[in-house]
Design an enzyme around this catalytic site. Sequence first.
Site, mmCIF file in Angstrom:
data_model
loop_
_atom_site.group_PDB
_atom_site.id
_atom_site.type_symbol
_atom_site.label_atom_id
_atom_site.label_comp_id
_atom_site.label_asym_id
_atom_site.label_seq_id
_atom_site.Cartn_x
_atom_site.Cartn_y
_atom_site.Cartn_z
ATOM 1 C CE LYS A 79 -4.982 45.879 13.821
ATOM 2 N NZ LYS A 79 -4.176 45.008 12.911
ATOM 3 C CB SER A 154 -0.450 46.155 13.192
ATOM 4 O OG SER A 154 -1.464 45.406 12.512
ATOM 5 C CB SER A 178 -0.843 42.391 11.749
ATOM 6 O OG SER A 178 0.165 43.235 11.265
#
Length: 492
Positions: A79, A154, A178
């Site tokens: 990420k 997210s 997330s």
Amino acid sequence: MTDLHRLSIRELAEGLAQAQFSSRELTAHYLKRIEKIDTQVNSYITVTAEQALAQADAADAAIKAGTATTLTGVPIAHKDIFCTQGIKTSAGSKMLDNFISPYDATVVAKGKAAGLVTLGKVNMDEFAMGSTSENPFYGATKNPWNLEHVPGGSSGGSAAVVAADLAPFSTGTDTGGSIRQPASFCGLTGLKPTYGRVSRFGMIAYASSMDQGGPMARSAEDCAYLMNVMAGHDAKDSTSVEKDVDDYVANLNATAVKGLRIGIPKQYFNVAGLDAEVKARVEESLKKLEDMGATLVEIDLNMTEAYVPTYYLIAPAEASSNLSRFDGVRYGYRCENPTDILDLYKRSRSEGFGAEVQRRILIGTYALSAGYYDAYYVKAQKVRRLIQQDFLKAFEQVDVIAAPSAPTTAYKIGANLSPTEMYLGDIYTLAVNLAGLPAINAPVGFDQAQLPVGLQLIGNYWSESQLLSVVHQYQQVTDWHTKRAAIAEENA
């Protein structure tokens, strides 16, 4: 060699160790898939092809020399909130589009030490603030199951790369759901560990008292392999806990599902926005666990209505403090031709941050301002303690708590949910972060539109092994985690 992306992490590790294929071949296979397929998915912000192949060659040399670890040569996607030395780390924001990190986050450094090969950095909601990964600067990431839908957020890019078979597993972060919500939307397994289990050093902060990194993959077994790398104390992170780390892979069958007490919060299954098909799939999965010998116990979680307002006071307050450092002076985006220092601050921040980030900064700054701090922020922290106590009381009766991971399946891209609608979509995940507990998402079926549905299991502190074990055993008698979206079946 055309189906390497269909192999599990265990199969990849064994194949590399037995020289059935090399890390270079495996890495090149994934890079070819990314080049062909990611134009449709938009999961990667940065693909590090040259560095990945160099890491793969080093991994092959280590395997040949007999100095390899279990995962040496296996590719991974990070990420884009984890700092990576010499590679852009944007946190999904225009504000950091030009930031090349001078160091590695601990999670990344541990991955390198384990011999993992970094394919690149993946898309996300800006500064991890959002539930859709419709990024205002890098563009929306698409859900591999239906490209007209979001992958969640997210960590939407982290979910999409695995669901599209553009990486075998990925790192995500979870501040209010997330990891679990995008895992639910994309039909994956995703673990949010206990707060303090995985180092936050080098992870760009959103809400520091709730942020936690974790693994995202197809199965609990795959997640366990990555947890063996990620977990552990880190002296560079003051919130990292000195506690022995389990061998999560060795413990995959350690928890007996027979006799396991699963708490069913009656408040969770009466939420107004809970989709009927999501409820049905979750209840079917609980029936399956019951057939495996678990006992379902109805429990009360009386603080449920307080989750959303409490979280959306505390998290923006912490974001307001954490994001004050991005001011156009030291690093990151800087507006052109500022007239004075005030103009530099105002325009750098208003041009560099997207609308949702600005909204949360403003909410947080308001909650922390003179005259409102005691009325809002302090009260929210007191309620946070009550939420934690609510869970601890429940764990006196049960071993794990079951819930949907999200009240619906994936939204359509461009659905333009109001902030309130988007925040209410986090109803089942927020409390876990407020209390610092571990939780896992497991895929448990589909709705009529063939969009995935997820079951969330919440554990007591430090029970990651138990959660992975329960889901692993569920996945031995079901095949939802093996289902693949059509785009993932494409051969590069």
